[in-house]
Design a protein around this motif. Structure first.
Motif, short mmCIF file in Angstrom:
data_model
loop_
_atom_site.label_atom_id
_atom_site.label_comp_id
_atom_site.label_asym_id
_atom_site.label_seq_id
_atom_site.Cartn_x
_atom_site.Cartn_y
_atom_site.Cartn_z
N ILE A 4 59.46 -23.49 16.75
CA ILE A 4 58.10 -23.95 17.01
C ILE A 4 57.69 -25.01 16.00
O ILE A 4 57.08 -26.03 16.34
CB ILE A 4 57.12 -22.76 16.99
N ARG A 5 58.05 -24.80 14.72
CA ARG A 5 57.71 -25.77 13.69
C ARG A 5 58.39 -27.10 13.96
O ARG A 5 57.77 -28.17 13.84
CB ARG A 5 58.15 -25.25 12.32
N ARG A 6 59.67 -27.07 14.38
CA ARG A 6 60.37 -28.32 14.68
C ARG A 6 59.75 -29.02 15.88
O ARG A 6 59.61 -30.25 15.90
CB ARG A 6 61.84 -28.04 14.94
N GLU A 7 59.35 -28.26 16.92
CA GLU A 7 58.71 -28.87 18.08
C GLU A 7 57.37 -29.50 17.71
O GLU A 7 57.03 -30.58 18.19
CB GLU A 7 58.52 -27.83 19.18
N MET A 8 56.62 -28.80 16.86
CA MET A 8 55.32 -29.33 16.44
C MET A 8 55.50 -30.61 15.63
O MET A 8 54.76 -31.58 15.80
CB MET A 8 54.55 -28.30 15.62
N SER A 9 56.49 -30.63 14.74
CA SER A 9 56.69 -31.84 13.94
C SER A 9 57.21 -32.98 14.82
O SER A 9 56.89 -34.14 14.60
CB SER A 9 57.64 -31.57 12.78
N ALA A 10 58.00 -32.66 15.84
CA ALA A 10 58.48 -33.70 16.75
C ALA A 10 57.32 -34.27 17.57
O ALA A 10 57.28 -35.46 17.86
CB ALA A 10 59.55 -33.15 17.68
N ASP A 11 56.36 -33.40 17.93
CA ASP A 11 55.19 -33.89 18.68
C ASP A 11 54.36 -34.84 17.84
O ASP A 11 53.87 -35.85 18.35
CB ASP A 11 54.31 -32.71 19.13
#
Length: 129
Positions: free
Chosen positions: A92-99
């Motif tokens: 989730i953290r990686r997806e949020m940072s990618a967003d």
């Protein structure tokens, strides 16, 4: 292995042994109540032994390989539930940072270099108020 698992295992072995002794004693004499009771006690002991082993195997600490967060340098390991939670949170953290990286920042509204002309009449004088 916790105390509960050890207690179940010991009680299971004890019941199996007592059941075997009673069943053999009932087998020497004509089969009767002693044989049936020994057989029942032995089967109960087997059930306790199996449940104790299953509980002990279920609570083993299983390491999930391939993730640096799951093997800290202190040598402690996370439980399987904790490992899955950490993996989910990391994803989730990686997806949020990618967003946040994919989004272009909104342009700030530019201010005009000169203010607009004054279209209102001047306020009344201090003496008039």
């Amino acid at each position: 292995m916790s105390v509960h698992h050890g207690t179940l295992l010991c009680l299971g072995v004890l019941m199996m042994t007592a059941g075997a002794v009673m069943a053999l004693g009932g087998w020497v004499q004509p089969p009767g109540l002693l044989f049936g009771l020994g057989l029942l006690l032995g089967l109960g002991g087997i059930g306790l032994l199996v449940s104790g082993l299953c509980m002990a195997m279920k609570n083993l600490q299983i390491a999930v390989p391939g993730h640096f967060l799951l093997h800290p340098r202190t040598g402690t390991r996370f439980s399987p539930q904790q490992a899955l939670a950490i993996q989910r949170l990391d994803r989730i953290r990686r997806e949020m940072s990618a967003d946040t990286v994919d989004r272009s920042p909104e342009p700030e509204p530019t201010m005009p270099s000169t203010p607009p002309p004054w279209t209102m009449e001047p306020p009344p004088s201090y003496d008039a108020v």
